[in-house]
Design a protein around this motif. Structure first.
Motif, short mmCIF file in Angstrom:
data_model
loop_
_atom_site.label_atom_id
_atom_site.label_comp_id
_atom_site.label_asym_id
_atom_site.label_seq_id
_atom_site.Cartn_x
_atom_site.Cartn_y
_atom_site.Cartn_z
N HIS A 87 0.83 -1.20 0.00
CA HIS A 87 0.00 0.00 0.00
C HIS A 87 0.87 1.25 0.00
CE1 HIS A 87 -3.35 -2.53 0.10
NE2 HIS A 87 -3.34 -2.82 1.39
N HIS A 88 0.24 2.41 0.13
CA HIS A 88 0.98 3.66 0.01
C HIS A 88 0.56 4.71 1.03
CE1 HIS A 88 1.37 1.77 -4.01
NE2 HIS A 88 2.60 2.19 -3.89
N PHE A 89 1.53 5.55 1.34
CA PHE A 89 1.27 6.71 2.17
C PHE A 89 1.72 7.93 1.37
CE2 PHE A 89 2.76 10.10 4.94
CZ PHE A 89 1.72 10.22 5.86
N ILE A 90 0.84 8.91 1.20
CA ILE A 90 1.23 10.10 0.45
C ILE A 90 1.17 11.32 1.35
CG2 ILE A 90 -1.13 10.38 -0.42
CD1 ILE A 90 0.14 11.75 -2.89
N CYS A 91 2.21 12.13 1.28
CA CYS A 91 2.29 13.34 2.10
C CYS A 91 1.52 14.46 1.40
CB CYS A 91 3.74 13.76 2.31
SG CYS A 91 3.88 15.29 3.26
N LYS A 92 0.59 15.05 2.15
CA LYS A 92 -0.22 16.13 1.60
C LYS A 92 0.62 17.35 1.29
CE LYS A 92 -4.64 15.22 3.90
NZ LYS A 92 -5.63 15.78 4.85
N GLN A 93 1.73 17.49 2.00
CA GLN A 93 2.53 18.70 1.85
C GLN A 93 3.54 18.61 0.72
OE1 GLN A 93 3.08 20.78 5.47
NE2 GLN A 93 5.20 21.30 5.02
N CYS A 94 4.40 17.60 0.77
CA CYS A 94 5.45 17.51 -0.25
C CYS A 94 5.08 16.58 -1.40
CB CYS A 94 6.78 17.07 0.38
SG CYS A 94 6.77 15.37 1.01
N GLY A 95 4.03 15.80 -1.24
CA GLY A 95 3.57 14.95 -2.32
C GLY A 95 4.32 13.64 -2.46
N LYS A 96 5.33 13.44 -1.63
CA LYS A 96 6.12 12.21 -1.72
C LYS A 96 5.28 10.99 -1.32
CE LYS A 96 10.64 10.36 -0.39
NZ LYS A 96 11.74 10.46 0.58
N ILE A 97 5.51 9.90 -2.01
CA ILE A 97 4.78 8.67 -1.73
C ILE A 97 5.71 7.65 -1.09
CG2 ILE A 97 3.52 6.73 -2.74
CD1 ILE A 97 2.63 8.65 -4.96
N PHE A 98 5.27 7.07 0.00
CA PHE A 98 6.06 6.05 0.70
C PHE A 98 5.35 4.70 0.55
CE2 PHE A 98 6.82 10.10 2.65
CZ PHE A 98 8.15 10.12 3.01
N ASP A 99 6.12 3.67 0.33
CA ASP A 99 5.53 2.33 0.27
C ASP A 99 5.23 1.84 1.67
OD1 ASP A 99 5.59 2.10 -2.46
OD2 ASP A 99 7.59 1.21 -2.51
N ILE A 100 4.07 1.21 1.82
CA ILE A 100 3.71 0.59 3.09
C ILE A 100 3.71 -0.91 2.87
CG2 ILE A 100 1.95 0.42 4.88
CD1 ILE A 100 3.17 3.21 4.61
N HIS A 101 4.77 -1.56 3.36
CA HIS A 101 4.90 -2.99 3.10
C HIS A 101 4.14 -3.80 4.13
CE1 HIS A 101 7.52 -2.64 -0.29
NE2 HIS A 101 8.22 -1.74 0.36
N TYR A 127 -4.47 3.29 0.53
CA TYR A 127 -3.53 4.40 0.73
C TYR A 127 -3.92 5.28 1.89
CZ TYR A 127 -6.65 7.48 -1.96
OH TYR A 127 -7.71 8.20 -2.40
N PHE A 128 -2.91 5.87 2.45
CA PHE A 128 -3.05 6.73 3.62
C PHE A 128 -2.53 8.12 3.24
CE2 PHE A 128 -2.55 2.39 4.83
CZ PHE A 128 -3.43 2.20 5.89
N VAL B 107 -6.66 -2.32 10.40
CA VAL B 107 -6.15 -1.05 9.90
C VAL B 107 -5.32 -0.34 10.96
CG1 VAL B 107 -8.13 0.38 10.55
CG2 VAL B 107 -6.76 0.98 8.56
N GLU B 108 -5.68 -0.56 12.21
CA GLU B 108 -4.95 0.12 13.29
C GLU B 108 -3.52 -0.40 13.41
OE1 GLU B 108 -7.34 -0.07 16.81
OE2 GLU B 108 -8.99 0.91 15.78
N THR B 109 -3.36 -1.68 13.12
CA THR B 109 -2.01 -2.26 13.14
C THR B 109 -1.16 -1.61 12.06
OG1 THR B 109 -3.06 -4.33 13.78
CG2 THR B 109 -0.74 -4.43 13.16
N ILE B 110 -1.75 -1.45 10.88
CA ILE B 110 -1.03 -0.80 9.79
C ILE B 110 -0.70 0.63 10.17
CG2 ILE B 110 -1.12 -0.13 7.37
CD1 ILE B 110 -3.09 -2.36 6.87
N GLU B 111 -1.68 1.29 10.76
CA GLU B 111 -1.47 2.69 11.13
C GLU B 111 -0.33 2.83 12.14
OE1 GLU B 111 -6.09 4.18 10.56
OE2 GLU B 111 -4.91 4.92 12.24
N LYS B 112 -0.28 1.93 13.09
CA LYS B 112 0.79 1.97 14.08
C LYS B 112 2.14 1.84 13.38
CE LYS B 112 -1.48 0.19 18.21
NZ LYS B 112 -1.93 -1.11 18.74
N ASP B 113 2.18 0.97 12.37
CA ASP B 113 3.39 0.76 11.61
C ASP B 113 3.82 2.05 10.90
OD1 ASP B 113 4.43 -1.96 11.69
OD2 ASP B 113 4.86 -1.60 9.55
N ILE B 114 2.83 2.75 10.35
CA ILE B 114 3.14 3.99 9.64
C ILE B 114 3.56 5.07 10.63
CG2 ILE B 114 2.20 5.79 8.15
CD1 ILE B 114 0.24 3.73 7.06
N LEU B 115 2.88 5.12 11.76
CA LEU B 115 3.21 6.10 12.79
C LEU B 115 4.63 5.88 13.30
CD1 LEU B 115 -0.16 6.12 14.75
CD2 LEU B 115 0.80 8.00 13.42
#
Lengths: 144, 144
Positions: A87-101, A127-128, B107-115
């Motif tokens: 999955h993906h995480f996208i930053c609202k500010q800089c637009g960079k996309i991070f992979d969520i493994h 995506y987050f 989803v909370e587990t994933i979120e913790k990972d992202i955090l």
DNA sequence: TTTTAAGTTGTAACCATTACAATTTAACAA
DNA sequence: TTGTTAAATTGTAATGGTTACAACTTAAAA
């Protein structure tokens, strides 16, 4: 041998130099590039390459399931080689996309639910959105 | 009383007729309308309404978290009132979006990972792409 | 080598969205 | 109620990613 040649043939796609280059680019750049970024990079080496070819090829490769189109960015499409399900995480500010493994272990349950409705699932996207580490740090410095 | 008035005030947003109408429209139309669809509908009753206002307001309401912007459709944005947390299924053929009233329990587990990476999550989106029931049925009839 | 369907190219058009400046208005205070 | 001001609305013009299209080129099978 030529993995990408095989890959194209497997999907009944004609093997062309353009497709190989684009495929090679997306596979090796895990930065979720835009069509334009791919074009800007490849046009240096292949000046005759057309932007339309980039778009056509990305469409073809997406339909074949070789790459995936991300519609996360509100202004432009981004592309990602389909290595593994992630999955993906996208930053609202800089637009960079991070992979969520990390993917939802219950995705199959959801899929069964959707299948029960009669729909056929072909792609799964998660995506987050938020503010990334780097942007938060910059703010932290600025605001004390 | 006027729920939407309160809703705007709660988010420190000025209460205007335009915002109330747009808010009312999105809240009552669960069809994930585009900016243009909202405009076409409201312009009949309010001919002076500007399309720019539609865009501005949708942006404002999205930032406030009152509605959410769906970037599922590759060509245009769609909007959805933030009733409850849910996901979406979009048909590649007809473009129709179906609500999936089921979210990943992990989803909370994933979120913790992202955090843990240091990012701040503000939105969670899940969507599935494929061919919807109706389009499959039509094909089924056509192909025997 | 021939054939042809498919891929590539460049240009022009499309269209959702945004920028901008002028006008209007909501909300607060006197 | 009235005045003030920052914010919202409006219309127009521009932006820019993407697509349409027609001419040209080529991969791949016969």
């Amino acid at each position: 041998m030529e993995t990408f040649v095989e890959l194209l043939k497997t999907h009944n796609l004609k093997v062309t130099q353009q497709r190989l280059e684009i495929l090679r680019y997306v596979e090796s750049h895990l930065t979720h590039p835009t069509a334009d970024e791919i074009f800007q990079s490849l046009t240096k080496k292949y000046p005759s390459l057309s932007k339309t070819t980039i778009y056509n090829t990305l469409e073809t490769l997406t339909n074949a399931g070789i790459i995936q189109r991300l519609t996360i960015c509100p202004t432009e499409h981004r592309y990602d080689f389909n290595h593994d399900m992630h999955h993906h995480f996208i930053c609202k500010q800089c637009g960079k996309i991070f992979d969520i493994h990390f993917t939802c272990p219950n995705v199959e349950t959801i899929e069964k639910d959707i299948l029960k409705d009669g729909h056929r699932i072909e792609e799964v996207h998660g995506y987050f959105r938020g503010k990334c580490k780097d942007c938060l740090n910059k703010e932290g410095v600025k605001n004390g």
